[in-house]
Design an enzyme around this catalytic site. Structure first.
Site, PDB file in Angstrom:
ATOM      1  N   LYS A  24       0.840  -1.209   0.000  1.00 46.44           N
ATOM      2  CA  LYS A  24       0.000   0.000   0.000  1.00 46.44           C
ATOM      3  C   LYS A  24       0.868   1.250   0.000  1.00 46.44           C
ATOM      4  O   LYS A  24       0.687   2.159  -0.808  1.00 46.44           O
ATOM      5  CB  LYS A  24      -0.900   0.005   1.237  1.00 46.44           C
ATOM      6  CG  LYS A  24      -1.495   1.372   1.571  1.00 46.44           C
ATOM      7  CD  LYS A  24      -2.359   1.343   2.810  1.00 46.44           C
ATOM      8  CE  LYS A  24      -1.644   1.646   4.106  1.00 46.44           C
ATOM      9  NZ  LYS A  24      -1.350   3.061   4.370  1.00 46.44           N
ATOM     10  N   ASN A  25       1.831   1.280   0.929  1.00 44.05           N
ATOM     11  CA  ASN A  25       2.605   2.508   1.104  1.00 44.05           C
ATOM     12  C   ASN A  25       3.615   2.743  -0.015  1.00 44.05           C
ATOM     13  O   ASN A  25       4.209   3.815  -0.103  1.00 44.05           O
ATOM     14  CB  ASN A  25       3.279   2.512   2.477  1.00 44.05           C
ATOM     15  CG  ASN A  25       2.258   2.727   3.592  1.00 44.05           C
ATOM     16  OD1 ASN A  25       1.116   3.086   3.329  1.00 44.05           O
ATOM     17  ND2 ASN A  25       2.663   2.489   4.829  1.00 44.05           N
ATOM     18  N   CYS A 118      -5.835   8.539   8.935  1.00 44.13           N
ATOM     19  CA  CYS A 118      -5.872   7.863  10.233  1.00 44.13           C
ATOM     20  C   CYS A 118      -5.577   8.830  11.377  1.00 44.13           C
ATOM     21  O   CYS A 118      -4.743   9.719  11.245  1.00 44.13           O
ATOM     22  CB  CYS A 118      -4.795   6.791  10.285  1.00 44.13           C
ATOM     23  SG  CYS A 118      -5.304   5.219   9.675  1.00 44.13           S
ATOM     24  N   ARG A 123       0.338  14.954  12.915  1.00 44.44           N
ATOM     25  CA  ARG A 123       1.380  14.846  11.902  1.00 44.44           C
ATOM     26  C   ARG A 123       1.408  16.124  11.070  1.00 44.44           C
ATOM     27  O   ARG A 123       0.647  16.305  10.137  1.00 44.44           O
ATOM     28  CB  ARG A 123       1.111  13.620  11.019  1.00 44.44           C
ATOM     29  CG  ARG A 123       1.469  12.348  11.750  1.00 44.44           C
ATOM     30  CD  ARG A 123       1.473  11.167  10.833  1.00 44.44           C
ATOM     31  NE  ARG A 123       0.131  10.670  10.579  1.00 44.44           N
ATOM     32  CZ  ARG A 123      -0.122   9.663   9.752  1.00 44.44           C
ATOM     33  NH1 ARG A 123       0.850   9.086   9.086  1.00 44.44           N
ATOM     34  NH2 ARG A 123      -1.346   9.245   9.575  1.00 44.44           N
ATOM     35  N   ASP A 306       4.580   0.604  12.130  1.00 48.24           N
ATOM     36  CA  ASP A 306       3.368  -0.029  11.605  1.00 48.24           C
ATOM     37  C   ASP A 306       3.235  -1.496  12.015  1.00 48.24           C
ATOM     38  O   ASP A 306       2.204  -2.106  11.770  1.00 48.24           O
ATOM     39  CB  ASP A 306       3.319   0.100  10.075  1.00 48.24           C
ATOM     40  CG  ASP A 306       3.106   1.545   9.644  1.00 48.24           C
ATOM     41  OD1 ASP A 306       2.425   2.273  10.372  1.00 48.24           O
ATOM     42  OD2 ASP A 306       3.633   1.935   8.591  1.00 48.24           O
ATOM     43  N   ARG A 399      -8.868  -0.440   4.698  1.00 49.48           N
ATOM     44  CA  ARG A 399      -8.094   0.643   4.073  1.00 49.48           C
ATOM     45  C   ARG A 399      -6.669   0.214   3.792  1.00 49.48           C
ATOM     46  O   ARG A 399      -6.027   0.691   2.858  1.00 49.48           O
ATOM     47  CB  ARG A 399      -8.034   1.865   5.004  1.00 49.48           C
ATOM     48  CG  ARG A 399      -9.193   2.795   4.834  1.00 49.48           C
ATOM     49  CD  ARG A 399      -8.908   4.082   5.559  1.00 49.48           C
ATOM     50  NE  ARG A 399      -7.596   4.610   5.184  1.00 49.48           N
ATOM     51  CZ  ARG A 399      -6.965   5.575   5.814  1.00 49.48           C
ATOM     52  NH1 ARG A 399      -7.517   6.137   6.855  1.00 49.48           N
ATOM     53  NH2 ARG A 399      -5.795   6.000   5.403  1.00 49.48           N
TER      54      ARG A 399
HETATM   55  N1  EPU Z   1       8.795  11.017  13.096  1.00 48.85           N
HETATM   56  C1  EPU Z   1       9.760  11.195  14.033  1.00 48.85           C
HETATM   57  N2  EPU Z   1      11.059  11.097  13.656  1.00 48.85           N
HETATM   58  C2  EPU Z   1      11.415  10.835  12.378  1.00 48.85           C
HETATM   59  C3  EPU Z   1      10.423  10.619  11.411  1.00 48.85           C
HETATM   60  C4  EPU Z   1       9.104  10.725  11.802  1.00 48.85           C
HETATM   61  O1  EPU Z   1       9.465  11.420  15.184  1.00 48.85           O
HETATM   62  O2  EPU Z   1      12.620  10.780  12.097  1.00 48.85           O
HETATM   63  C5  EPU Z   1       7.413  11.104  13.515  1.00 48.85           C
HETATM   64  C6  EPU Z   1       6.623  12.217  12.930  1.00 48.85           C
HETATM   65  O3  EPU Z   1       6.685  13.406  13.649  1.00 48.85           O
HETATM   66  C7  EPU Z   1       5.244  11.621  12.898  1.00 48.85           C
HETATM   67  C8  EPU Z   1       5.517  10.168  12.657  1.00 48.85           C
HETATM   68  O4  EPU Z   1       6.819   9.932  13.044  1.00 48.85           O
HETATM   69  O5  EPU Z   1       4.595  11.799  14.116  1.00 48.85           O
HETATM   70  C9  EPU Z   1       5.385   9.693  11.232  1.00 48.85           C
HETATM   71  O6  EPU Z   1       5.943  10.611  10.367  1.00 48.85           O
HETATM   72  P1  EPU Z   1       6.054  10.439   8.816  1.00 48.85           P
HETATM   73  O7  EPU Z   1       5.984  11.804   8.238  1.00 48.85           O
HETATM   74  O8  EPU Z   1       7.204   9.571   8.472  1.00 48.85           O
HETATM   75  O9  EPU Z   1       4.699   9.664   8.477  1.00 48.85           O
HETATM   76  P2  EPU Z   1       3.911   9.731   7.142  1.00 48.85           P
HETATM   77  O10 EPU Z   1       4.833   9.971   6.012  1.00 48.85           O
HETATM   78  O11 EPU Z   1       2.747  10.615   7.295  1.00 48.85           O
HETATM   79  C10 EPU Z   1       4.113   7.161   6.565  1.00 48.85           C
HETATM   80  C11 EPU Z   1       3.188   5.995   6.329  1.00 48.85           C
HETATM   81  C12 EPU Z   1       2.549   5.603   7.646  1.00 48.85           C
HETATM   82  C13 EPU Z   1       3.649   5.209   8.622  1.00 48.85           C
HETATM   83  C14 EPU Z   1       4.661   6.366   8.769  1.00 48.85           C
HETATM   84  C15 EPU Z   1       5.863   6.006   9.611  1.00 48.85           C
HETATM   85  C16 EPU Z   1       2.497   6.219   4.036  1.00 48.85           C
HETATM   86  C17 EPU Z   1       1.429   6.598   3.083  1.00 48.85           C
HETATM   87  N3  EPU Z   1       2.214   6.379   5.332  1.00 48.85           N
HETATM   88  O12 EPU Z   1       3.336   8.234   7.058  1.00 48.85           O
HETATM   89  O13 EPU Z   1       1.730   4.490   7.386  1.00 48.85           O
HETATM   90  O14 EPU Z   1       3.104   4.893   9.869  1.00 48.85           O
HETATM   91  O15 EPU Z   1       5.138   6.765   7.479  1.00 48.85           O
HETATM   92  O16 EPU Z   1       6.584   4.956   9.024  1.00 48.85           O
HETATM   93  O17 EPU Z   1       3.566   5.778   3.640  1.00 48.85           O
HETATM   94  C18 EPU Z   1       0.012   2.934   7.789  1.00 48.85           C
HETATM   95  O18 EPU Z   1       0.348   2.354   6.745  1.00 48.85           O
HETATM   96  O19 EPU Z   1      -0.774   2.417   8.622  1.00 48.85           O
HETATM   97  C19 EPU Z   1       0.557   4.265   8.068  1.00 48.85           C
HETATM   98  C20 EPU Z   1      -0.009   5.113   8.906  1.00 48.85           C
END
Ligand code: EPU
Length: 419
Positions: A24-25, A118, A123, A306, A399
Site C-alpha cells: 500500500k505505502n 488515520c 502529523r 506499523d 483501508r
Molecule cells: N517522526 C519522528 N522522527 C522521524 C520521522 C518521523 O518522530 O525521524 C514522527 C513524525 O513526527 C510523525 C511520525 O513519526 O509523528 C510519522 O511521520 P512520517 O511523516 O514519516 O509519516 P507519514 O509519512 O505521514 C508514513 C506511512 C505511515 C507510517 C509512517 C511512519 C504512508 C502513506 N504512510 O506516514 O503508514 O506509519 O510513514 O513509518 O507511507 C500505515 O500504513 O498504517 C501508516 C499510517
C-alpha cells in the site's frame, strides 16, 4: 466509509500457504509519481484496497484517465487539470499529501486542502513544505488549503527536519525533473521510499543512494512511460507471520522481500518464534515458549511503527514483562485499551511507553479498530482468544489490507464479515 464488522471464532490453528499482496505505502506514492510522466505508466501488483481507490478517484478528479483490472493499473497523465483538490477528497486519505510534489513539478502550481486520514497523533506538514520551498516552491498557505507555486524547480542541498516518509517522497518527486542536482540528507529509507525511487529510475530518473539516508537526484528533462511491479507489502507479510505465530500454526507466507524485515526477524528470534527464511518466502513453525522482550520502534531499518501493535499483541503470549516504546507516534498505544477488554492488563506509562505482562489467556470480546494497524492487532488477538471476538470499525483494516479476512480464512481462520 462502510460499517462492516468481523466476528472471529478464536483458537483455530492456521495452516497452509498465503501470498502477500503489493505494498500500500509503495503504491500510493508511485501512483502519485505517475503524474510526472505524460506517457502511459503500467503498474502491476497494485493492492485492491480502499486507499488505492481513493487515490485513483483523485486522479480522475484532476482529469487523469486510468484503466484498472485486477492488480494492473494503467495511468494516462497526458494532461492534468489545474484544479483544487478539495477537502472532501483529501479528508479520507492523509497520503493525498503525496500530490504536492508531482503536481508542483508538472503544473507549476498545486492547491490541496489539508489532508486527513488515520487519527494517530499529530502529523504536521512542515517537513513537506520546508523541503519543497528549498527547491523553489512559493508557499501561499491559508488555514484550509495548501497552495504552492513555482517556476522551474531548482536542485538544492536539503536536510530533512526529520526522516519523514511522505515528505521524503514528495521531495524526491519534485526534484527528479528539477534543474540540477538535489541532495536529500536524513531522507527516510523505508522499503516503500526505495520502491518509489526504483520506479522513477525505471521511468528515466537518476536517483542514487536508494536505501540509504542520503539521496542524490540528478534532474532530467523528461520521464518516459513504462511498466513497474509494486514491491510486496512487508507490513502485510509481518502481520500474516504474527497471525501464524500466535496460533502456533505452520504457515508459508509467500512473495516477500526478507530484507525489508531484517529487524523484525531478529525480534521474532528473540521472542522464540521458530521460522525458516527462504529467498522470497518464510515458513512459520509452531513454537513452544515465548519470551518477553523490549520492543522499540524507529525509522527504517529499525523496527517499523506499523508493526508495533501487531507485534505487541504476540507479546501478550510471551512469558515475563515486555516493554513497548513507540518513538514515532503519540497515539499509537490506543489499541492497548481494546486489548484490555480481552484480558490483557497493560501498564500504560505514558503515550509512548507501556509494559505487558504475559502470558495472558485472551478472551473474546467486543473491540474496535482505531487505525489500520490497531485493527490488525485486534484480528491477531482474536485468532488466539477463547470464544468469539467482534471487531467494529473494520473500515480501517480494509483501508490498509487486501481482504485480510479472506486470506486468513484460506489458512484456517474463522472470520465472518457482517454487513
Ligand atoms: N517522526 C519522528 N522522527 C522521524 C520521522 C518521523 O518522530 O525521524 C514522527 C513524525 O513526527 C510523525 C511520525 O513519526 O509523528 C510519522 O511521520 P512520517 O511523516 O514519516 O509519516 P507519514 O509519512 O505521514 C508514513 C506511512 C505511515 C507510517 C509512517 C511512519 C504512508 C502513506 N504512510 O506516514 O503508514 O506509519 O510513514 O513509518 O507511507 C500505515 O500504513 O498504517 C501508516 C499510517
Amino acid at each position: 466509509m462502510h460499517t462492516h464488522r468481523f466476528l472471529i471464532t478464536g483458537k483455530k490453528k492456521l495452516e497452509g500457504e498465503v501470498k502477500v499482496g503489493g505494498s500500500k505505502n509503495a503504491a500510493l506514492p508511485i501512483i502519485a509519481a505517475s503524474l510526472l510522466v505524460s506517457e502511459p505508466v503500467t503498474l502491476t501488483n497494485v493492492p485492491d484496497i480502499e486507499d488505492i481507490s481513493t487515490m485513483e478517484h483523485i486522479l480522475h478528479y484532476i482529469g487523469v484517465r486510468t484503466e484498472h483490472e485486477g492488480d494492473k493499473m494503467v495511468i494516462h497523465a497526458k494532461a492534468i487539470a489545474d484544479r483544487e483538490i478539495e477537502h472532501e477528497l483529501v479528508s479520507k486519505l492523509r497520503a493525498s499529501i503525496l500530490f504536492l510534489g508531482p503536481l508542483l513539478a508538472r503544473n507549476g502550481e498545486v492547491k490541496l486542502a489539508f489532508p486527513g486520514g488515520c487519527v494517530i497523533g499529530k502529523r504536521p506538514v512542515d517537513a513537506h513544505l520546508m523541503s519543497l520551498s528549498a527547491l523553489g516552491a512559493q508557499i501561499n498557505e491559508d488555514h484550509e488549503v495548501l497552495h504552492l507555486e513555482c517556476g522551474q524547480l531548482k536542485g538544492a542541498d536539503i536536510v530533512m527536519t526529520e526522516a519523514s516518509v511522505t515528505a521524503t517522497e514528495n521531495v524526491i518527486m519534485a526534484s527528479v525533473l528539477a534543474k540540477g542536482t538535489t541532495t536529500v540528507r536524513f531522507a527516510a529509507a523505508e522499503p516503500h521510499v526505495q520502491d518509489l525511487c526504483k520506479f522513477l529510475n525505471v521511468m528515466g530518473a537518476k536517483i542514487e543512494g536508494i536505501g540509504t539516508h542520503t539521496l542524490v537526484i540528478k534532474g532530467v528533462k523528461k520521464l518516459h512511460g513504462g511498466q513497474y511491479r509494486i514491491a510486496p507489502d512487508y507490513l502485510e507479510a509481518g502481520t500474516l507471520v504474527l497471525a501464524a505465530a500466535i496460533t502456533k500454526g505452520t504457515v508459508d507466507v509467500l512473495d516477500i522481500e526478507p530484507h525489508h524485515l531484517d529487524i523484525f526477524w531478529q525480534k521474532l528470534r528473540e521472542v522464540g518464534v521458530h521460522f525458516e527464511l527462504g529467498k522470497d518466502m518464510v515458513r512459520v513453525l509452531p513454537s513452544s515458549e515465548l519470551k518477553a522482550v523490549r520492543l522499540q520502534t524507529a525509522i527504517f531499518p529499525s523496527f517499523p511503527t506499523d508493526l508495533q501493535a501487531p507485534f505487541a499483541t504476540l507479546l501478550t503470549q510471551a512469558k515475563g514483562k515486555s516493554f513497548i516504546f513507540e518513538t514515532l507516534f503519540d497515539g499509537r498505544l490506543q489499541y492497548l485499551y481494546e486489548l484490555e477488554k480481552m484480558g490483557v492488563k497493560p501498564n500504560i506509562l505514558n503515550p509512548y511507553q507501556a509494559e505487558i505482562e504475559g502470558p495472558v489467556s485472551l478472551k473474546g470480546a467486543s473491540v474496535s479498530s482505531c487505525d489500520i494497524r490497531a485493527g490488525a492487532a485486534m484480528l491477531i488477538a482474536a485468532l488466539a482468544a477463547e470464544g468469539e471476538t467482534e471487531i467494529s470499525n473494520i473500515y480501517y483494516i480494509d483501508r490498509g489490507y487486501e481482504r485480510l479476512d479472506e486470506k486468513l480464512n484460506s489458512i484456517g481462520a474463522q472470520i465472518k464479515r457482517v454487513k
